[in-house]
Design a protein around this motif. Structure first.
Motif, PDB file in Angstrom:
ATOM      1  N   TYR A 163     -47.278  -4.325  55.201  1.00  0.00           N
ATOM      2  CA  TYR A 163     -48.470  -3.492  55.151  1.00  0.00           C
ATOM      3  C   TYR A 163     -49.636  -4.089  55.942  1.00  0.00           C
ATOM      4  O   TYR A 163     -50.747  -3.571  55.893  1.00  0.00           O
ATOM      5  CB  TYR A 163     -48.920  -3.279  53.704  1.00  0.00           C
ATOM      6  CG  TYR A 163     -47.937  -2.514  52.834  1.00  0.00           C
ATOM      7  CD1 TYR A 163     -47.055  -1.579  53.354  1.00  0.00           C
ATOM      8  CD2 TYR A 163     -47.907  -2.738  51.462  1.00  0.00           C
ATOM      9  CE1 TYR A 163     -46.176  -0.883  52.542  1.00  0.00           C
ATOM     10  CE2 TYR A 163     -47.026  -2.041  50.640  1.00  0.00           C
ATOM     11  CZ  TYR A 163     -46.168  -1.118  51.191  1.00  0.00           C
ATOM     12  OH  TYR A 163     -45.306  -0.428  50.377  1.00  0.00           O
ATOM     13  N   ARG A 178     -52.943   4.194  51.201  1.00  0.00           N
ATOM     14  CA  ARG A 178     -53.632   2.906  51.079  1.00  0.00           C
ATOM     15  C   ARG A 178     -53.639   2.434  49.625  1.00  0.00           C
ATOM     16  O   ARG A 178     -53.348   1.286  49.330  1.00  0.00           O
ATOM     17  CB  ARG A 178     -55.064   3.014  51.608  1.00  0.00           C
ATOM     18  CG  ARG A 178     -55.803   1.678  51.666  1.00  0.00           C
ATOM     19  CD  ARG A 178     -57.255   1.849  52.119  1.00  0.00           C
ATOM     20  NE  ARG A 178     -58.103   2.433  51.110  1.00  0.00           N
ATOM     21  CZ  ARG A 178     -58.552   1.783  50.029  1.00  0.00           C
ATOM     22  NH1 ARG A 178     -58.226   0.545  49.820  1.00  0.00           N
ATOM     23  NH2 ARG A 178     -59.327   2.392  49.172  1.00  0.00           N
ATOM     24  N   GLU A 225     -45.678   5.348  48.804  1.00  0.00           N
ATOM     25  CA  GLU A 225     -46.523   5.040  49.965  1.00  0.00           C
ATOM     26  C   GLU A 225     -45.907   5.610  51.232  1.00  0.00           C
ATOM     27  O   GLU A 225     -46.603   6.192  52.068  1.00  0.00           O
ATOM     28  CB  GLU A 225     -46.696   3.516  50.082  1.00  0.00           C
ATOM     29  CG  GLU A 225     -47.667   3.076  51.152  1.00  0.00           C
ATOM     30  CD  GLU A 225     -47.088   2.967  52.545  1.00  0.00           C
ATOM     31  OE1 GLU A 225     -47.862   3.014  53.517  1.00  0.00           O
ATOM     32  OE2 GLU A 225     -45.850   2.839  52.675  1.00  0.00           O
ATOM     33  N   ARG A 261     -50.192   1.333  48.589  1.00  0.00           N
ATOM     34  CA  ARG A 261     -49.867  -0.009  49.115  1.00  0.00           C
ATOM     35  C   ARG A 261     -50.421  -1.069  48.181  1.00  0.00           C
ATOM     36  O   ARG A 261     -49.753  -2.045  47.851  1.00  0.00           O
ATOM     37  CB  ARG A 261     -50.449  -0.187  50.522  1.00  0.00           C
ATOM     38  CG  ARG A 261     -49.646   0.472  51.603  1.00  0.00           C
ATOM     39  CD  ARG A 261     -50.108   0.055  52.992  1.00  0.00           C
ATOM     40  NE  ARG A 261     -51.396   0.602  53.369  1.00  0.00           N
ATOM     41  CZ  ARG A 261     -51.566   1.792  53.943  1.00  0.00           C
ATOM     42  NH1 ARG A 261     -50.529   2.569  54.186  1.00  0.00           N
ATOM     43  NH2 ARG A 261     -52.771   2.210  54.269  1.00  0.00           N
ATOM     44  N   ARG A 262     -51.660  -0.889  47.750  1.00  0.00           N
ATOM     45  CA  ARG A 262     -52.298  -1.839  46.832  1.00  0.00           C
ATOM     46  C   ARG A 262     -51.511  -1.929  45.519  1.00  0.00           C
ATOM     47  O   ARG A 262     -51.266  -3.002  45.000  1.00  0.00           O
ATOM     48  CB  ARG A 262     -53.743  -1.419  46.553  1.00  0.00           C
ATOM     49  CG  ARG A 262     -54.664  -1.506  47.750  1.00  0.00           C
ATOM     50  CD  ARG A 262     -56.002  -0.805  47.549  1.00  0.00           C
ATOM     51  NE  ARG A 262     -56.607  -0.996  46.251  1.00  0.00           N
ATOM     52  CZ  ARG A 262     -57.319  -2.078  45.885  1.00  0.00           C
ATOM     53  NH1 ARG A 262     -57.517  -3.037  46.758  1.00  0.00           N
ATOM     54  NH2 ARG A 262     -57.839  -2.164  44.690  1.00  0.00           N
ATOM     55  N   GLU A 307     -53.546   9.416  54.124  1.00  0.00           N
ATOM     56  CA  GLU A 307     -53.839   8.002  54.390  1.00  0.00           C
ATOM     57  C   GLU A 307     -54.519   7.298  53.220  1.00  0.00           C
ATOM     58  O   GLU A 307     -54.194   6.167  52.904  1.00  0.00           O
ATOM     59  CB  GLU A 307     -54.701   7.875  55.643  1.00  0.00           C
ATOM     60  CG  GLU A 307     -54.158   7.093  56.800  1.00  0.00           C
ATOM     61  CD  GLU A 307     -52.895   6.290  56.617  1.00  0.00           C
ATOM     62  OE1 GLU A 307     -52.968   5.134  56.157  1.00  0.00           O
ATOM     63  OE2 GLU A 307     -51.816   6.784  56.954  1.00  0.00           O
ATOM     64  N   GLU A 308     -55.477   7.952  52.591  1.00  0.00           N
ATOM     65  CA  GLU A 308     -56.183   7.320  51.461  1.00  0.00           C
ATOM     66  C   GLU A 308     -55.223   7.065  50.303  1.00  0.00           C
ATOM     67  O   GLU A 308     -55.241   6.010  49.684  1.00  0.00           O
ATOM     68  CB  GLU A 308     -57.358   8.193  51.018  1.00  0.00           C
ATOM     69  CG  GLU A 308     -58.275   7.519  50.023  1.00  0.00           C
ATOM     70  CD  GLU A 308     -58.943   6.261  50.562  1.00  0.00           C
ATOM     71  OE1 GLU A 308     -59.189   5.348  49.748  1.00  0.00           O
ATOM     72  OE2 GLU A 308     -59.209   6.177  51.774  1.00  0.00           O
TER      73      GLU A 308
END
Length: 121
Positions: A63, A36, A23, A39-40, A32-33
């Motif tokens: 986050y 994201r 990340e 992060r998940r 960025e996508e």
């Protein structure tokens, strides 16, 4: 050339399940996508695979993920696990706080019950 090397490093990190570092690198690369999604996945790994309450809370805070967003992340992964590992992560696992084996659903329930008492150091 350096961009290609960093993209290869990112791919390698993801393949090895090093989502937190992945990340960071994705953000550095302006993806960025991808960041994201990583992060998940990092939060899911900390919660489901590691069953680490302080680590889960710390990542969520780092986050800027709210408790309601966290619930959504967990629900999405539970509804459609993508890999055999994610399916195994849902199986009952020993919980040191309760002294019992808890399914992931039960563990999440305990996480949110204890949320305000969990120290993140």
């Amino acid at each position: 050339m350096e961009m290609q090397t960093k993209n290869e490093e990112l791919k390698s990190l993801v393949e090895r399940g090093l989502f937190v570092r992945g990340e960071e690198l994705a953000r550095e690369l302006g993806l960025e996508e991808e960041a994201r999604e990583l992060r998940r996945r990092a939060i899911w790994q900390m919660a489901a695979a590691n069953r680490n309450m302080p680590g889960t809370k710390k990542l969520a805070e780092a986050y800027s993920v709210s408790k309601s967003e966290l619930k959504t992340i967990f629900q999405e992964f539970m509804e459609s696990p993508r890999s055999e590992q994610e399916k195994r992560d849902l199986a009952p696992c020993y919980d040191q706080y309760s002294g019992n084996y808890l399914s992931f659903d039960e563990w999440v329930e305990q996480l949110f019950k204890r949320w305000d008492k969990i120290a993140t150091g």
